[in-house]
Design a protein around this motif. Structure first.
Motif, PDB file in Angstrom:
ATOM      1  N   ALA A 312      -0.113  -6.953  -7.325  1.00 21.01           N
ATOM      2  CA  ALA A 312      -0.851  -5.608  -7.399  1.00 21.01           C
ATOM      3  C   ALA A 312      -2.347  -6.019  -7.022  1.00 21.01           C
ATOM      4  N   THR A 313      -2.901  -7.146  -7.487  1.00 16.04           N
ATOM      5  CA  THR A 313      -4.170  -7.336  -6.911  1.00 16.04           C
ATOM      6  C   THR A 313      -4.161  -7.730  -5.308  1.00 16.04           C
ATOM      7  N   ALA A 314      -3.431  -8.325  -4.847  1.00 18.68           N
ATOM      8  CA  ALA A 314      -3.207  -8.450  -3.481  1.00 18.68           C
ATOM      9  C   ALA A 314      -3.291  -7.215  -2.503  1.00 18.68           C
ATOM     10  N   LEU A 315      -2.187  -6.236  -3.138  1.00 14.13           N
ATOM     11  CA  LEU A 315      -2.162  -5.197  -2.551  1.00 14.13           C
ATOM     12  C   LEU A 315      -3.497  -4.073  -2.535  1.00 14.13           C
ATOM     13  N   ARG A 316      -4.287  -4.090  -3.582  1.00 15.05           N
ATOM     14  CA  ARG A 316      -5.427  -3.667  -3.755  1.00 15.05           C
ATOM     15  C   ARG A 316      -6.399  -4.082  -2.499  1.00 15.05           C
ATOM     16  N   THR A 317      -6.350  -5.580  -2.538  1.00 17.32           N
ATOM     17  CA  THR A 317      -7.391  -6.240  -1.722  1.00 17.32           C
ATOM     18  C   THR A 317      -6.950  -6.053  -0.255  1.00 17.32           C
ATOM     19  N   LYS A 318      -5.551  -5.876   0.000  1.00 17.23           N
ATOM     20  CA  LYS A 318      -5.206  -5.479   1.417  1.00 17.23           C
ATOM     21  C   LYS A 318      -5.417  -3.983   1.982  1.00 17.23           C
TER      22      LYS A 318
END
Length: 454
Positions: A312-318
């Motif tokens: 979820a953290t990686a998706l928010r960043t992307k």
């Protein structure tokens, strides 16, 4: 007219006392055997004249002197008789004291020298010892009993000392050596032998006379002296006492060890039942929740939650990076946002599984807590079973070995001469006892006479 002197005899009253002392009854101060002496009476210091005549009074002065001498003689005779009686009493008292002291002493000397049956004394010395060794590192009630069995050797000498003077050992030895028949034989003197058909109390009192144990409280060594009318019987009695003392120690040791083994068996069974109950509880828990190990499952869920959070953290960043150069309605951003929503939704469900908000939701947190309680009970039951089995094995080993035993420092001796009675020594004891008794009686009698006044 010429003056005439008339002599007139005046009778006197008998005098009962002379010189302040009473005369014996029937005696009078006046004695007719004494001639009177004429005494002229004067009036106003002048001689009477004319028709008056001087009266002459007869006074027996020599009679008074003789009566006083007779009274003194009577008194002296009484004193002589009293002194003679006192001297006789003193002599009688001395003769009585001498007879009361000498006759019993002579009789005692004659009895101990010529009439008393000789007795022989056999001596033996032994002590109770325990096996040296390290105590096993076990726990439990049975282990405590095993540990205390070694310490009981400190009290065993007192038990053995009392047992030697008990009625049980007399009756037991009598079955083997016929003690009553030996001590009641009519060929022995009547004062030292046992009465025919003795009662239990008489037998016990006589046994304590002929069997004398002595316990040293510092070393724990017991010394016994057995008296009998023959050297062989004295040695046999001492040997029988030694054997039965060792048998008593072994019996106490065996009883304690058997109790320890039996108790260890009970502890093992109790531990086994506890282990079985814990295992049944774990089995029911796993069947109910369809989970082999909630702790392992919880650990896996924690890994999943961590991965979902990272995704979820990686998706928010992307999404943030893509939004910088693309419009919001582009398919790429829509796809990323939908994927983020799905990941967050999955993350929330997994967290709910790990730690729910209600106990009725059967979350892993409550399951793990219940499973840990069951696991601890099973672990403690297993440890108790291991300890109980260790104690049982130790008890069996000690049961097979002798932890306490009797060590004879001096074997029963075979006497070669009679040491009882000792005529001179026992006669001296009799003389001193009589001397002390007569001295006390004389002091008591003198005190009574002094207080009574005779």
């Amino acid at each position: 007219m010429p003056e005439n002197n008339e002599q007139q005899t005046v009778p006197l009253t008998p005098v009962k006392k002379v010189g302040g002392k009473s005369l014996p009854s029937g005696e009078s101060a006046l004695e007719p055997t004494v001639s009177p002496v004429a005494v002229k009476k004067k009036a106003g210091g002048k001689n009477l004249a004319g028709g008056e005549s001087a009266l002459e009074q007869t006074v027996p002065l020599p009679a008074v002197k003789k009566v006083g001498e007779k009274s003194l003689q009577n008194r002296e005779s009484k004193l002589e008789r009293a002194g003679l009686g006192s001297a006789v009493k003193k002599k009688v008292t001395r003769y009585f004291f001498f007879i009361a002291l000498a006759v019993p002493t002579i009789c005692a000397f004659l009895y101990f020298s010529f009439f008393a049956s000789p007795m022989y004394i056999s001596q033996a010395s032994f002590a109770v010892r325990k096996a040296e060794g390290n105590a096993p590192a076990v726990s439990g009630i049975a282990a405590a009993m095993l540990a205390s069995s070694g310490g009981l050797a400190g009290t065993d000498p007192f038990i053995i000392n009392d047992y030697i003077q008990s009625l049980d050992i007399v009756q037991d030895i009598d079955k083997e050596l016929e003690l009553i028949q030996h001590y009641t034989a009519r060929n022995h003197d009547v004062f030292s032998r046992l009465w025919q058909k003795p009662t239990q109390d008489e037998l016990l009192r006589y046994w304590r006379r002929v069997m004398v144990p002595q316990l040293s409280r510092d070393t724990g060594i017991i010394s016994v002296e057995a008296r009998a009318y023959s050297p062989e019987m004295a040695q046999k009695i001492a040997q029988a006492v030694l054997v039965r003392s060792e048998a008593l120690v072994n019996a106490m040791n065996e009883r304690l060890q058997n109790d320890a083994v039996e108790l260890a068996h009970k502890e093992v069974k109790r531990a086994e039942e506890r282990v079985k109950a814990a295992q049944r509880a774990l089995k029911e828990f796993r069947n109910l929740h369809a989970m082999l190990d909630p702790k392992t499952t919880a650990g896996g869920l924690q890994d999943i939650v961590a991965k979902l959070e990272a995704e979820a953290t990686a998706l928010r960043t992307k999404i943030a990076e893509t939004s910088a150069y693309m419009r919001d309605n582009t398919p790429v951003l829509k796809s990323l946002r939908q994927r983020l929503v799905a990941v967050e939704s999955q993350l929330a469900r997994e967290k709910q599984r790990v730690a729910g908000t209600s106990a009725s939701e059967s979350n892993l947190n409550s399951l793990v807590a219940g499973y840990e309680e069951l696991s601890m009970e099973a672990e403690f039951a297993q440890q108790q079973l291991v300890s109980a089995m260790s104690t049982l094995e130790t008890a069996r080993i000690q049961q097979a070995t002798q932890s306490r035993y009797v060590v004879a420092y001096q074997q029963p001796t075979l006497p070669d001469e009679s040491l009882y009675p000792r005529p001179l020594l026992f006669t001296l004891y009799t003389f001193l006892s009589l001397l002390i008794a007569l001295g006390l009686l004389s002091l008591i009698w003198a005190s009574i006479r002094e207080h009574a006044g005779f």
